[in-house]
Design an enzyme around this catalytic site. Structure first.
Site, short mmCIF file in Angstrom:
data_model
loop_
_atom_site.label_atom_id
_atom_site.label_comp_id
_atom_site.label_asym_id
_atom_site.label_seq_id
_atom_site.Cartn_x
_atom_site.Cartn_y
_atom_site.Cartn_z
N HIS A 1 38.71 30.72 34.08
CA HIS A 1 38.89 30.60 33.09
C HIS A 1 38.27 30.28 31.75
CE1 HIS A 1 43.31 31.28 34.75
NE2 HIS A 1 43.78 30.93 33.06
N CYS B 1 39.13 35.10 42.29
CA CYS B 1 39.36 34.35 42.59
C CYS B 1 38.93 32.91 43.20
CB CYS B 1 40.42 35.01 43.23
SG CYS B 1 41.97 33.52 44.12
N CYS C 1 35.95 28.44 38.29
CA CYS C 1 36.91 28.70 37.53
C CYS C 1 36.82 29.61 37.17
CB CYS C 1 38.79 27.77 36.59
SG CYS C 1 39.85 27.94 36.53
N GLU D 1 45.11 28.82 28.52
CA GLU D 1 46.53 30.06 27.70
C GLU D 1 47.16 29.37 26.81
OE1 GLU D 1 48.59 30.09 32.38
OE2 GLU D 1 46.92 31.24 33.18
N ASP E 1 41.85 39.58 41.87
CA ASP E 1 42.28 37.89 41.91
C ASP E 1 44.06 37.55 41.96
OD1 ASP E 1 42.74 35.66 40.60
OD2 ASP E 1 42.14 35.94 38.60
N SER E 2 44.15 36.29 42.29
CA SER E 2 45.12 35.86 41.75
C SER E 2 46.40 36.47 40.55
CB SER E 2 46.13 34.81 42.91
OG SER E 2 45.11 33.21 41.78
#
Lengths: 281, 281
Positions: free
Chosen positions: B191, B74, B189, B151, B10-11
């Protein structure tokens, strides 16, 4: 200052709020703005890397665009790379942190101030140090949701107001638990001036009409730049700067689309055509 | 597959949700995870740059860590660099977009689906193309506030629920205005799986109990990886992979502090010590 060009640098386009404030303070000056958008965010990079990127950007503005005064409209670069920038160019350089702290020192009577900023700026504790140097006590808080809310365009929006309320309540509580009585809030991020009306409204609710004064570090920086330029030239700020050529020219190091789309919101007027520039990796 | 190591790339660290799903699907496999945190976000970079970064990362996992199967966890790299990655290594490579679209095709009876993702993923229209290739009609929406909310740790939080409600209302409205009747929502995504309970609750409010099914592309990718590994080895997924050494090893290309701090939230268990690795500029 023969050409009378002021260079303004940011890692992105948030620094356009500083440019807006500079244009108001220096109505006859010309400006070149560089957003190093290809290499943002600076906040997650090492100090050495940030210093290199910022110095390259400063040199572009001075050596290639003829800037005779540099404003570093990027909190991360101001916190971590101001000395490196000063060493890399021969013109005067002003960051955003010292003016923000100076504005807080002028405003505060309780000598207790609060600073909100991005995670990277808070982690540097640059505002806390600048406040301490002026005899102020300060609490800092990272508010990582505010930049995305501004970029989403949710400026005067109930979700944004609720997020601001949560952050400011936590910050006031932290200050009071440390025995402080803050009367000043420093906006330590170039995106935050767009939320000024929200900060004012929430602070009024939380602390009453004589509660907390907001210091916008973009405005504080523009005022200090005008003073310094006036002192150097012996002229009223702006009056020495000829109006030849376009008033502003913006450069970016990556895709200019987002810059052009969002930039006018920060500048308060169209940014014009943004020129792409390659500063290397 | 002698060493039986699966590489996950992943990035950043969002792809740990894909690793979590892979660990559930392949209980006996060993995993090496690389987050190219020094060079994120990929979303704002050019396709050529992303392809170079992703290929370098894939080669690290295969050549230096012995990965014999690669999962590109990603969305941006899956959308823009999957061919470049496949050309750079000799092992099978699976991205997250095809499994997500395949999951939607399996779930949808109306053949109308909705996709939510980051701005970069939506701009690539990779999900829309993958859906179209399966005879599905799709509407896509960028939801740029959701990653910062995750986050910030505001997972089951009233602000997050309100943001999700606003985004999903707009998306449902857009779909219906195009004459579509979506019965499936793809989480495009890495997340977003952390907000699964919020999506389910808001969709129940907006569309009722038989309304919209959520497809988590992390889970869909893990299921497809398990199938492909099983087909290649002729064994039940996982059973061919020896349990020698630690179950997972995580690498990152920049400051591992945020990775270690937030990563366990994504993985659902401690990420262990994250090793710093330098892939160059």
């Amino acid at each position: 200052m023969s050409s009378g060009v002021i260079g303004v640098f940011d890692s992105g386009f948030g620094g356009l709020t500083v440019l807006k404030a500079l244009m108001a303070q220096l109505p006859e000056a010309r400006f070149v703005f560089l957003g190093d958008t290809a290499r943002l965010p600076y906040g997650s990079k090492s100090q050495r890397t940030i210093a290199r990127y910022a110095a390259e950007s400063a040199q572009f503005l001075v050596e290639q665009q003829g800037a005779e005064f540099l404003v570093i409209a990027c909190n991360t670069a101001s916190a971590l790379a101001l000395d490196a920038i000063k060493e890399s160019v021969t013109v005067p350089v002003l960051g955003v942190i010292e003016p923000g702290a100076a504005g807080a020192a002028k405003s505060s009577t309780s000598r207790d101030v609060m600073v909100i900023a991005t995670e990277a700026t808070v982690a540097s504790h640059a505002y806390a140090a600048a406040c301490r140097a002026r005899g102020l006590r300060g609490v800092e808080k990272a508010c990582p949701l505010l930049v995305p809310l501004v970029e989403e365009g949710w400026i005067d929006h109930p979700v944004t107001e609720e997020v601001v309320r949560i952050y400011l309540k936590e910050l006031l509580q932290e200050a009071r638990q440390s025995g402080q009585n803050p009367d000043t809030l420093v906006l330590g991020c170039t995106h935050y001036p767009l939320l000024r009306v929200v900060f004012d409204r929430v602070l009024l609710q939380l602390t009453g009409p004589s509660g907390v004064q907001v210091i916008d570090s973009a405005e504080a920086t523009a005022a200090m730049a005008a003073e310094q330029i006036g002192a150097r030239t012996g002229h009223a700020p702006g009056s020495h700067l000829p109006g030849a050529g376009p008033r502003i020219q913006c450069f970016a190091t990556d895709s200019v689309e987002k810059f052009e789309r969002l930039g006018s919101r920060f500048l308060g007027l169209p940014v014009g055509r943004v020129q792409l520039v390659d500063l290397g990796g």
